[in-house]
Structures are given as structure tokens and as C-alpha cells.
Design a protein around this motif. Sequence first.
Motif, short mmCIF file in Angstrom:
data_model
loop_
_atom_site.label_atom_id
_atom_site.label_comp_id
_atom_site.label_asym_id
_atom_site.label_seq_id
_atom_site.Cartn_x
_atom_site.Cartn_y
_atom_site.Cartn_z
N GLY A 53 0.79 -1.23 0.00
CA GLY A 53 0.00 0.00 0.00
C GLY A 53 0.82 1.27 0.00
O GLY A 53 0.27 2.37 0.11
N GLY A 55 2.38 2.61 -2.46
CA GLY A 55 2.18 3.39 -3.69
C GLY A 55 3.09 2.94 -4.83
O GLY A 55 3.16 3.63 -5.85
N LYS A 56 3.74 1.81 -4.71
CA LYS A 56 4.68 1.35 -5.74
C LYS A 56 3.98 1.08 -7.08
O LYS A 56 4.43 1.52 -8.12
CB LYS A 56 5.39 0.06 -5.29
N THR A 57 2.88 0.33 -6.99
CA THR A 57 2.16 0.02 -8.23
C THR A 57 1.58 1.28 -8.84
O THR A 57 1.61 1.48 -10.06
CB THR A 57 1.06 -1.02 -7.95
N THR A 58 1.07 2.15 -7.99
CA THR A 58 0.53 3.42 -8.48
C THR A 58 1.59 4.21 -9.25
O THR A 58 1.34 4.69 -10.36
CB THR A 58 0.01 4.25 -7.28
N HIS A 207 9.38 -7.12 -3.20
CA HIS A 207 9.39 -7.27 -1.75
C HIS A 207 10.55 -8.17 -1.32
O HIS A 207 10.73 -8.44 -0.15
CB HIS A 207 8.08 -7.88 -1.26
N1 ATP Z 1 -8.07 2.06 -7.95
C1 ATP Z 1 -7.90 2.42 -6.67
N2 ATP Z 1 -8.90 2.97 -5.96
C2 ATP Z 1 -8.74 3.35 -4.68
N3 ATP Z 1 -7.59 3.25 -4.01
C3 ATP Z 1 -6.54 2.72 -4.64
C4 ATP Z 1 -6.63 2.27 -6.01
N4 ATP Z 1 -5.41 1.80 -6.37
C5 ATP Z 1 -4.61 1.93 -5.31
N5 ATP Z 1 -5.27 2.49 -4.25
C6 ATP Z 1 -4.71 2.81 -2.94
O1 ATP Z 1 -3.49 3.48 -3.12
C7 ATP Z 1 -2.53 3.05 -2.16
C8 ATP Z 1 -1.29 2.56 -2.87
O2 ATP Z 1 -1.58 1.37 -3.55
P1 ATP Z 1 -0.51 0.61 -4.44
O3 ATP Z 1 -1.21 -0.51 -5.12
O4 ATP Z 1 0.21 1.59 -5.27
O5 ATP Z 1 0.49 0.03 -3.32
P2 ATP Z 1 1.77 -0.91 -3.49
O6 ATP Z 1 2.92 -0.20 -2.90
O7 ATP Z 1 1.89 -1.37 -4.88
O8 ATP Z 1 1.39 -2.13 -2.54
P3 ATP Z 1 1.72 -3.71 -2.67
O9 ATP Z 1 3.09 -3.89 -2.12
O10 ATP Z 1 0.72 -4.36 -1.79
O11 ATP Z 1 1.60 -4.09 -4.09
C9 ATP Z 1 -3.23 2.01 -1.30
O12 ATP Z 1 -3.69 2.66 -0.14
C10 ATP Z 1 -4.39 1.56 -2.15
O13 ATP Z 1 -5.47 1.19 -1.35
#
Ligand code: ATP
Lengths: 327, 266
Positions: A53, A55-58, A207
Motif C-alpha cells: 500500500g 504506492g509502488k504500483t501506483t 518485496h
Molecule cells: N483504484 C484504486 N482505488 C482506490 N484506491 C486505490 C486504487 N489503487 C490503489 N489504491 C490505494 O493506493 C494506495 C497505494 O496502492 P498501491 O497498489 O500503489 O500500493 P503498493 O505499494 O503497490 O502495494 P503492494 O506492495 O501491496 O503491491 C493504497 O492505499 C491503495 O489502497
Amino acid sequence: MSPSPAIRTRNIRRAFESRKGFLFNEVVRTEALKGVDLEVDPGEIFGLLGPNGAGKTTLTKILSTLLIPTEGTAEVLGLDVVRDAARLRPQIGLVLGGERGLYNRVNARENLRYFADLYGVPTAERSRRIEEVLERVGLADAADRRVEEYSRGMKQKLHIARGILHRPVMLFLDEPTIGLDPKSARETRKLVRSLVADGVTIFLTTHYMFEAEELCQRIAVLSRGRIVAKDTVQGLRRLVGGDRTLEVEGYGFEDAEVNALRQLPGVSRLKYEEFGPRTRYTLRVRTTELTPPAIQASLSGHPELAIRERRTSLEDIYLDLVEEEAA
Amino acid sequence: MAARSYSRLRSLTASLRLAILTFLADPQWLIPSMIAPVIFGLVSFMLFQGTSATLVLYAILGAGMMSMWGQTLYGSGWATGQDRNLGTLEPTLTAPTPYLYVVLGRVIWNTISGLFGGAIVFAVVAVAYGRPLPLAHPLEFVLLFVFVILSLAAVGIVFSAAYVYTRYAGFIQNIGEFAFYVGTGCMFPIVLLPFWSNPISLLFPPTWALDALRVLAIPGYQGLSWGFWGDLVGAVATTAAYLAIAGTVFSRVEKHVLEVGNLKDW
Ligand SMILES: Nc1ncnc2c1ncn2[C@@H]1O[C@H](COP(=O)(O)OP(=O)(O)OP(=O)(O)O)[C@@H](O)[C@H]1O
Ligand SMILES: [Mg+2]
């Protein structure tokens, strides 16, 4: 003169709005990225680490034109990810991985052929290219089976194959080795290195700390939407306070003794964990002077001590940074 | 520029190929898509049995249209819904080709299978009736028939855009389906509908196309009373309008989903 960066972001922010409750009455706003500044050099493997969570994927999706930032700008290969998306797309590859994202009812070869056409891979080269990537990810033997029969790891390999099919100059890999068996994961890391040898720039999230340590020239740690550190692994070691890590395990330590440990020369950080009656102190150490015998000497009341010395790993660094940020 | 249009055409054929392969991978889907036209055909035959041949023809044209809606229009929207369901919308949108060309490829496939559906209705009724149906102008009829399908496809493209836009598109489309049957005059003449709804019906290309078909096939048919050529102009114009809308709607919808970030939702 330094070459222009492969990726440059300025104050990237991204918020999501989701609705909660029946009849969509409550709007919940999540700030996934809160101002990210990054530069990635051409030809490097850049690693992005961070808790679930964070924000990496974002960030990966923004850089690969799948999401528009709420604020800020990002350039990849000198092109703006929003304005110049159409020109950027043929040059980048994206591997999001996972169980979804593939056409399940057809085989791997057909999945790849479809995307080869969408990416305009020269028709004369198409078959050869498909065989080549199937070989590279180790799916050649299963290429004629329907994807719905694939295991999770096989799907992951197909995602990777699709990502490199059109020979992108810049490749985004979001947790590329998730679900792969150890041998396949190692082969994937080898593949990543061979791509870099061909001149591809790689932006990778993972990870697996050893994976990042093994592959990445530079690493950024993202926590709750902010970059909390970015440097080489060696630079990050200095940042968290030392190359060396000493673990001291024993029973019944007094507060005064713990304070004494903290005061030892070169100790930059001290953490402890409890295992039933036992306590383990982990010390990050900046100098080479502080040796296990010196520690044993300062804790003379504990003849039963177990002291181990090791090099500070990326996992140690990561945990230090993330815990610090959470505190 | 030439290279670009080439790759768009390639995307279109790739998408057509994938649609056919997906269909062939599970041909049992053929059964429901065959059953619907058979039922439509039989029901309309039974309703109008014993009346004049032209009335039967009137009814089965409507029935054929309904089954073609299922195949062509519904199918086009549904395929995009599948992209959402499978999670393939994301990788498809990262590819350099505009998504519209992927949709067009599928629409061609749905058009072909829609033609099958329409033909089945005719066959069923002809068998039930005991002889081929009397068609006034068979050749023109067949050509127009193909055009009807294209006009349905144009509406289908707009529906695809709705599926890219939101995962709730299926809900809208299910309601839309009923409105379509009634509104375009498939079930009964639109002159029977409240007067205010007639202009709305005229916004749908199939209303015009269906009327033109009936003018052509049924001697003495009045319908919208613009005559065959008037209907044809209306059908072509509305179809063109839908295609133009689809083009702009698609690029806007693409931008919208990248802003909202709901591409992976299902
Ligand atoms: N489409 C969406 N709608 C609402 N919230 C979102 C959406 N996509 C991501 N988020 C929120 O944005 C934040 C970052 O999410 P993200 O997927 O970028 O995390 P991450 O670092 O990739 O996590 P992980 O290691 O679990 O893959 C999280 O709080 C998630 O709930
Ligand atoms: Mg993620």
C-alpha cells in the motif's frame, strides 16, 4: 555532461476516490502518492521498495501511462507520460503480473501474437520473436496450452514474455518474480540482467530484498506515498548507520546494561526483539573497532551471550527506514 | 502515418482473430446464441400465425432484429466487459494502438455471428410456415440486411465505450436492451408508442434500417412514411453519427479511465 535521465518525476501526487456504503454516499479519498521526485539513469536497474500500500504500483502505472497523476509531471525517455503517451507507449514495456491480465481461453502463443500485433512487431519477425521470448522465460514447452490451465508462476512468466516482446527501451517490472519457484526466479533475474546488457533501463518493484540487492544499482524506499530514502545499497547502509550488524542474544538484561551497549563507540542504532525469556539486541555499527569480544567484555555479567556479526543487509536497512518512517 | 494506419489495421485483424479463437475455444456458447433466435422466430410465428403473409414477415423482421441485437450490439459491449473481467484492459490500453480498433475487430466478429442469428430466425419461420417467405426485392433486402447489422454495430461500439468507462455498464445495457426492443419498433410499430418517444426512436439507426427493410420486403407497407430512400438516408446518417461519436467518445473515455484509475476493477 551527463545523459538526460530515463525517468524524471517532479512532485508526483496521486489520489484515489472511492465510494463506501450503500448507494455510494460516502466518498473516501486515499492519497497514494504524496509528492514523489525521482531520477533514473539510462541503462540502470532502479529498485523501488516499500510496504504494502506504499504506492509502488501506483507510481509504476503513472510512469507507464496507465494512470494520470493528480498533480506533478513525469518524463520517461524524455517524453511526458500524459501529453506524449502515444509516442511513449511503443518504447516501454510493463509487467504488472498476477493471475489476471491474460486471455485465458487461448494459448500462450496466441496471447503473444495478439500483443505483438497491437505493438506493431514486424510481421516477418513475429513468429521468431514469440519463440524467442517463450524460450527466454522458460515457457516454450507449455506454449500451446491454454492459459486457463497455467499455474500462477506460468502466468507470471507469460506476463514477462509479453512485456519484452516488442523490445522496449524501458521496462517496468512490478514484482516480477512473485509466484515463481526459486529456479525460475533466478532465471528471471538473469533475464533482467541480460536485458540491461542489451541497453534496456529497468524500473523494478519487489518485496524480496536480496533480489533488489542483487540486481539494483540504486534503490528508493517508498513509504506511505513518500520517498524516504534513495541511494545505492552502500549509500543506504551509511544512511541507516553502518555496514556491520551485531546481534547480541541473552537473558535478563538491566536497563543500565542496555544503555551501556548503546553508548559503545560506533553504535548508531539499537533495536531489540523478545523471544520468550530471551532478548535479542541488534546493533548497527559504523566502525570496525567494535568486535564481539568487546561487547562480551561490556556485558561481563552475562557469560551465556550469543553474539553474531554480519554485514548489514538490505532487509535490515529497509526495516530501519520503514520503522523510522512509521514512528 | 502510413506505418500507423497499418498497425491499426493489424490491431483490428488481431482482435478479430482473437475473438474467433476465443469463440472456437468454447463453441458451446453457440447454443444459447442459436436458441434465442429460434425462440424469437417461433414466438413471432405463433403470434401472427393465420394472419397474412406480410404480417408474418413484419413480425419476423422484428424478431430477427432482436436476435441480431443480442449478437451484435450486446456482444460488442460484452466483449469489452470481458476485457475488464479478465484484467486485460490494462495491458491493452498500454499498447500503442487506440482501443477503438480492438473493439472494431470484435464488432466485425459479432456482426458475422449476428447475421447467422438473423438467418436462423428466417429459417425457423420458413420451416414453420412450410415455404420460403415471399420477399419483394430479395437482393436489395440482403444488402440492406447487412447494413442493418452495421448500424447495430455502430451502436455497439458506443456501448463498448460504456464498458471501458465503468464496470456498471452491464446494468445500463440490460435496461437498454428492453428499451431498444420497444423503442426501435422491433416488437410493434413505434407509432403505437406515446408520441413523445418517437423522436427518441429516430435517434437509433436500427429504427430507420428496420423500417427500410420492411418497406422493401412488405408490399404496401407504410411505416415511418418516408419511403425506402428516406429511411435509408436516415439510417446512414444516424449510423455515421454513431461512428463519429464512438471515435471521440473512445479517446475521452480512455482519458477518463486513466484519471479515475478504475481499469482493473471488475
Ligand atoms: N483504484 C484504486 N482505488 C482506490 N484506491 C486505490 C486504487 N489503487 C490503489 N489504491 C490505494 O493506493 C494506495 C497505494 O496502492 P498501491 O497498489 O500503489 O500500493 P503498493 O505499494 O503497490 O502495494 P503492494 O506492495 O501491496 O503491491 C493504497 O492505499 C491503495 O489502497
Ligand atoms: Mg503493488
